[in-house]
Design an enzyme around this catalytic site. Structure first.
Site, PDB file in Angstrom:
ATOM      1  CB  CYS A 111      46.621  34.379  44.854  1.00 47.36           C
ATOM      2  SG  CYS A 111      47.471  33.948  46.512  1.00 47.36           S
ATOM      3  CB  CYS A 112      46.142  37.149  49.311  1.00 45.88           C
ATOM      4  SG  CYS A 112      46.349  35.369  49.738  1.00 45.88           S
ATOM      5  CB  CYS A 194      42.856  28.597  48.873  1.00 41.84           C
ATOM      6  SG  CYS A 194      41.966  30.241  49.026  1.00 41.84           S
ATOM      7  CB  CYS A 220      45.672  36.169  53.261  1.00 40.89           C
ATOM      8  SG  CYS A 220      44.457  36.972  54.186  1.00 40.89           S
TER       9      CYS A 220
END
Length: 224
Positions: A111-112, A194, A220
């Site tokens: 995701c990052c 997040c 991240c």
């Protein structure tokens, strides 16, 4: 740094400069960076607080400030970004994930990479240096963070004017300068990322414990 093709020379020069800056005010570091890189310098800010923004715009009110909108931030973070933008009349660039990020929702393996790293690389394209609000106290992976260095991963100079600051330094600066604070800080969110991967921390708990809780992830990918 197009004017310094010999990276060995660049590394040595920046290492010397970083040592000099260990005891320098953050504003002086930012002034040097702006004198050195001018319009080829941008500030990437997470907006957990606005100290680095306050310091940077005091030197150059028009400096580009980049915010990475991952599509998974707390509503309070998005409202805070807008409040800070209006407060300083920021030259703000907000990134958004590309279509390829849809396969990697917040909390998933990559995701990052798709929601932070990729968008920031695009936003920084054409620059020679970037400013961050990175602090050595933020995480064990950051304890040796230099104030100035050539970042091989990003292919540009990275400047961390707040590297030597503590959380108490940040809070004191906010109080002394009347800087608006992120609303979640008062609710126990001491390290804000997040929404799906951030929780408040208990009294005495490491501030970073609220990030990616229950996993071994501590970065991240922007800084390590």
């Amino acid at each position: 740094m197009s004017t310094h093709p010999d990276l060995t020379t660049v590394h040595d020069e920046l290492a010397e400069r970083s040592v000099e800056f260990e005891s320098a005010p953050a504003g002086s570091v930012i002034s040097w960076a702006l004198q050195r890189f001018g319009s080829k310098l941008a500030l990437a800010c997470s907006f957990q607080d606005a100290v680095i923004v306050d310091l940077a715009v005091a030197v150059d009110p028009g400096i580009e400030v980049i915010f990475l909108d991952t599509g998974a931030h707390f509503p309070e973070t998005l409202a805070y970004v807008e409040a800070i933008r209006a407060h300083y009349d920021l030259n703000l660039t907000t990134t958004t994930p590309g279509a390829d990020a849809e396969a990697w929702p917040c909390g998933s393996e990559k995701c990052c990479e798709f929601r932070k790293v990729g968008p920031l690389k695009q936003a920084l394209a054409g620059n020679e240096a970037w400013l961050t609000g990175l602090k050595r106290v933020d995480a064990p992976t950051r304890v040796t963070t230099p104030i100035v260095s050539y970042d091989e991963k990003w292919g540009m100079v990275k400047i961390n004017p707040l590297a030597t600051w503590t959380d108490q330094d940040i809070a004191g600066y906010e109080a002394d300068h009347g800087i608006p604070r992120h609303p979640l800080l008062s609710q126990g969110y001491l390290s804000i990322g997040c929404a799906p991967t951030t929780r408040p921390v208990a009294p005495g708990e490491d501030p970073r414990a609220g990030r990616w809780s229950g996993s071994d992830k501590v970065e991240c990918g922007l800084h390590a």
